[in-house]
Design an enzyme around this catalytic site. Sequence first.
Site, PDB file in Angstrom:
ATOM      1  CG  ASP A  25     -12.791   4.645 -31.587  1.00 14.13           C
ATOM      2  OD1 ASP A  25     -12.805   5.193 -30.470  1.00 14.13           O
ATOM      3  OD2 ASP A  25     -12.652   5.282 -32.656  1.00 14.13           O
ATOM      4  CB  SER A  26     -16.687   6.744 -30.877  1.00 14.64           C
ATOM      5  OG  SER A  26     -15.536   7.413 -31.357  1.00 14.64           O
ATOM      6  CE1 TYR A  42     -20.117   6.087 -29.363  1.00 11.02           C
ATOM      7  CE2 TYR A  42     -18.559   5.013 -27.880  1.00 11.02           C
ATOM      8  CZ  TYR A  42     -19.584   4.925 -28.805  1.00 11.02           C
ATOM      9  OH  TYR A  42     -20.083   3.687 -29.154  1.00 11.02           O
ATOM     10  N   GLY A  43     -17.338  11.941 -27.607  1.00  8.00           N
ATOM     11  CA  GLY A  43     -16.777  12.986 -26.728  1.00  8.00           C
ATOM     12  C   GLY A  43     -17.799  13.858 -26.010  1.00  8.00           C
ATOM     13  CD  GLU A  50     -15.695   8.706 -37.081  1.00  7.78           C
ATOM     14  OE1 GLU A  50     -16.602   8.218 -37.762  1.00  7.78           O
ATOM     15  OE2 GLU A  50     -14.800   8.031 -36.549  1.00  7.78           O
ATOM     16  CB  CYS A  85      -8.727  11.378 -28.815  1.00 12.28           C
ATOM     17  SG  CYS A  85     -10.008  10.954 -30.018  1.00 12.28           S
ATOM     18  CB  THR A  86      -7.958   5.865 -30.531  1.00 12.82           C
ATOM     19  OG1 THR A  86      -9.396   5.940 -30.543  1.00 12.82           O
ATOM     20  CG2 THR A  86      -7.496   5.264 -29.225  1.00 12.82           C
ATOM     21  CG  HIS A  87     -11.119   9.581 -33.917  1.00 11.21           C
ATOM     22  ND1 HIS A  87     -11.702   8.824 -32.932  1.00 11.21           N
ATOM     23  CD2 HIS A  87     -11.971   9.524 -34.991  1.00 11.21           C
ATOM     24  CE1 HIS A  87     -12.858   8.340 -33.390  1.00 11.21           C
ATOM     25  NE2 HIS A  87     -13.039   8.751 -34.626  1.00 11.21           N
ATOM     26  CB  CYS A  90     -12.761   4.467 -27.543  1.00  5.19           C
ATOM     27  SG  CYS A  90     -13.711   5.987 -27.387  1.00  5.19           S
ATOM     28  CG  ASN A  91      -7.864   7.711 -24.909  1.00  3.28           C
ATOM     29  OD1 ASN A  91      -6.968   7.568 -24.113  1.00  3.28           O
ATOM     30  ND2 ASN A  91      -7.673   7.531 -26.208  1.00  3.28           N
ATOM     31  CB  THR A  92     -14.411   9.109 -25.099  1.00  3.50           C
ATOM     32  OG1 THR A  92     -13.476   9.992 -25.755  1.00  3.50           O
ATOM     33  CG2 THR A  92     -15.550   9.921 -24.535  1.00  3.50           C
TER      34      THR A  92
HETATM   35  N1  DGL Z   1     -11.598   7.875 -30.335  1.00  2.00           N
HETATM   36  C1  DGL Z   1     -12.186   8.268 -29.118  1.00  2.00           C
HETATM   37  C2  DGL Z   1     -11.181   8.453 -28.000  1.00  2.00           C
HETATM   38  O1  DGL Z   1     -10.158   7.804 -28.003  1.00  2.00           O
HETATM   39  C3  DGL Z   1     -13.250   9.298 -29.051  1.00  2.00           C
HETATM   40  C4  DGL Z   1     -13.723  10.037 -30.209  1.00  2.00           C
HETATM   41  C5  DGL Z   1     -15.129  10.549 -30.058  1.00  2.00           C
HETATM   42  O2  DGL Z   1     -15.330  11.642 -29.504  1.00  2.00           O
HETATM   43  O3  DGL Z   1     -16.013   9.841 -30.487  1.00  2.00           O
HETATM   44  O4  DGL Z   1     -11.416   9.183 -27.085  1.00  2.00           O
END
Ligand code: DGL
Length: 268
Positions: free
Chosen positions: A14-15, A46-47, A156, A188-190, A77-79
């Site tokens: 993930d990011s 990453y977004g 984060e 988003c996995t966060h 990570c979805n992104t």
């Molecule tokens: N955890 C990431 C997701 O699932 C992205 C978070 C980020 O923006 O870095 O999209």
Amino acid sequence: MSGSNTKKAIGVFDSGIGGLSVANVVLAQLPKENIVYFGDNGRAPYGPKSPETITQYSLEIVRFLLEQDCKAIVVACNTASAAALNTLRETWPELPIIGMEPALKPAAAQTQTGKIGILATLGTFQSSRYASLAERFANGVEVLEDPCLGLVQLIESGKTDHPETEQLLHQIIGPMRAEGVDTLVLGCTHYPLIRPLIEKVTNHQVNIIDPAPAIARHLEHILEEKQLLNTTGPAWHKFYTSGNPAVMQRILRDWLKLEEKVQVHYWA
Ligand code: DGL
């Protein structure tokens, strides 16, 4: 791949710390599997980054995970999935690579009010993968989207239970609730890491969908199909970060109940 390959690890990345919400479910679903986790905390979020940059980062991370002898990859990570999944699969056609996408389909099936809210990142919303998902599965349901600007940074920085995060969630979810949204997708996995706060902000009145259990079942199915399931154990787990290990260490201890020491891998 089979035989001794079953003992190889599953690489999860993930990011940052968000993918730990997926790793947590994978650990529970597949307790005999070895896991190598990579959180690119040093380069998160990453977004807001371009798909080209995210693809470059994802290629570097998968190379790193393959050096650690992984037999399968979960893009937790979805992104990164939205930006890089196709390139990753083209680069390693034999490697099982499991990606993520916002659970819009089950949300559209479950809503009673006909209105669902998707919490994701800018990168995910701007991707063609997401556009195609919404086109195929929204099915007459009204979809309210929010890129939750700043939320990943708060998580984060360790503010998973903090008034600042709660305030931002009110700003994001309040208007959705006022519109009649009854189902929220954690795209988003966060965000599962702040699920208790999301439940508080919605007075426990909203159906919250986290796709991690479905991803873990899908992973198990793919490993079974490719005869890669590890049925022996005992499992080991390794955690790497490209940033400050402190937050990941805390989530590991408090959430995953693991004592493994987070290792640092800086990019050259
Ligand atoms: N955890 C990431 C997701 O699932 C992205 C978070 C980020 O923006 O870095 O999209």
